[in-house]
Design an enzyme around this catalytic site. Structure first.
Site, PDB file in Angstrom:
ATOM      1  N   SER A 138       0.855  -1.189   0.000  1.00  0.00           N
ATOM      2  CA  SER A 138       0.000   0.000   0.000  1.00  0.00           C
ATOM      3  C   SER A 138       0.889   1.235   0.000  1.00  0.00           C
ATOM      4  O   SER A 138       2.032   1.188   0.475  1.00  0.00           O
ATOM      5  CB  SER A 138      -0.890   0.027   1.250  1.00  0.00           C
ATOM      6  OG  SER A 138      -1.512   1.287   1.428  1.00  0.00           O
ATOM      7  N   TYR A 151      -1.859  -0.175  10.258  1.00  0.00           N
ATOM      8  CA  TYR A 151      -1.962  -0.570   8.854  1.00  0.00           C
ATOM      9  C   TYR A 151      -0.678  -0.229   8.104  1.00  0.00           C
ATOM     10  O   TYR A 151      -0.143  -1.044   7.338  1.00  0.00           O
ATOM     11  CB  TYR A 151      -3.159   0.122   8.210  1.00  0.00           C
ATOM     12  CG  TYR A 151      -3.385  -0.244   6.766  1.00  0.00           C
ATOM     13  CD1 TYR A 151      -3.864  -1.502   6.412  1.00  0.00           C
ATOM     14  CD2 TYR A 151      -3.128   0.677   5.749  1.00  0.00           C
ATOM     15  CE1 TYR A 151      -4.077  -1.841   5.087  1.00  0.00           C
ATOM     16  CE2 TYR A 151      -3.344   0.350   4.421  1.00  0.00           C
ATOM     17  CZ  TYR A 151      -3.815  -0.909   4.098  1.00  0.00           C
ATOM     18  OH  TYR A 151      -4.015  -1.228   2.776  1.00  0.00           O
TER      19      TYR A 151
END
Length: 254
Positions: A138, A151
């Site tokens: 990501s 995250y």
């Protein structure tokens, strides 16, 4: 081009979002799709969709955080030509307000889950003369995003694991890359908006979309098409790389 005819492809998180899009695109290109997901009902849906389009799929309900389950399934599959590690979860919070339980939950799925699948797939690939691995990272792993502490940690780890695997197994004919999406319109986004902004879903969806320089969210299919390329023979010279697919978020969002 980009044929995966008769390739044995394992895709985790294949029940929804990017993972499901990858499963559908791979099946359309001739791969034998081995779909892994925690949600058995979601697997039933993707199984029906792919078979109705003439594709080949086998489904495996599995918790990727459990190495025993992963070992059993990968042993059953046998030969693995392609592994796409798409299973993952998100979390909202910073370093101060992220609870231990939430941090560990994100780590177990997004980091340990990837490790478990790598641990089981790589010996099969070595035995059979090579293979391709694509991990879902990501942009959160390479730039600072507000309230994405756990995250971001997990996706930074995915990026590091990608480089390590690419380095360690290049002589075994194993290529390993990762893709780094920005915000993609998946069921997670819809659930997040419904939970946190009831009655204002459309307004917030528009705001989140416009936050990206290109003016919209990505689609799971767009991510899947990049993963298809990286998994194909046309990308045989590519390993140890991260591919942002972010609507300009990294370079243009200044």
């Amino acid at each position: 081009m980009f044929s995966l005819q008769n390739k044995q492809a394992v895709i985790t998180g294949a029940g929804s979002g990017i993972g499901r899009a990858v499963a559908e695109v791979f099946a359309s290109q001739g791969a034998v799709v081995h779909a892994v997901d925690l949600n058995a009902d979601a697997l039933t849906a993707v199984d029906a969709a792919i078979k109705s389009s003439g594709g080949t799929i086998k489904t495996y309900p599995c918790d990727v955080t459990d190495q025993t389950q992963v070992n059993k399934i990968f042993s059953e599959i046998g030969v693995i030509n392609i592994l796409v590690n798409s299973a993952g979860i998100s979390h909202i919070g910073n370093a101060a307000n992220t609870e231990v339980a939430d941090f560990e939950r994100v780590f177990n799925v997004n980091v340990k889950g990837v490790y478990n699948c790598l641990h089981e797939a790589i010996p099969s690939m070595k035995k059979n003369g090579g293979g391709v691995i694509v991990n879902l990272a990501s942009i959160a792993g390479s730039i600072g995003l507000s309230d994405r502490f756990a995250y971001s940690m997990s996706k930074g780890a995915v990026y590091a694991m990608t480089l390590s695997v690419a380095k360690d197994y290049i002589k075994d004919g194993i290529r390993c890359n990762c893709v780094s999406p920005a915000r993609v319109h998946t069921p997670f986004v819809d659930g997040f908006l419904k939970k946190n902004y009831p009655g204002k879903e459309e307004e917030m969806f528009e705001k989140l979309s416009k936050a990206q320089p290109i003016g919209r969210m990505g689609t799971p299919r767009e991510i899947a098409h990049l993963i298809l390329y990286l998994s194909s023979d046309e990308a045989s010279f590519i390993t140890g790389s991260d591919y942002p697919i972010d609507g300009g978020a990294i370079k243009l969002n200044t």
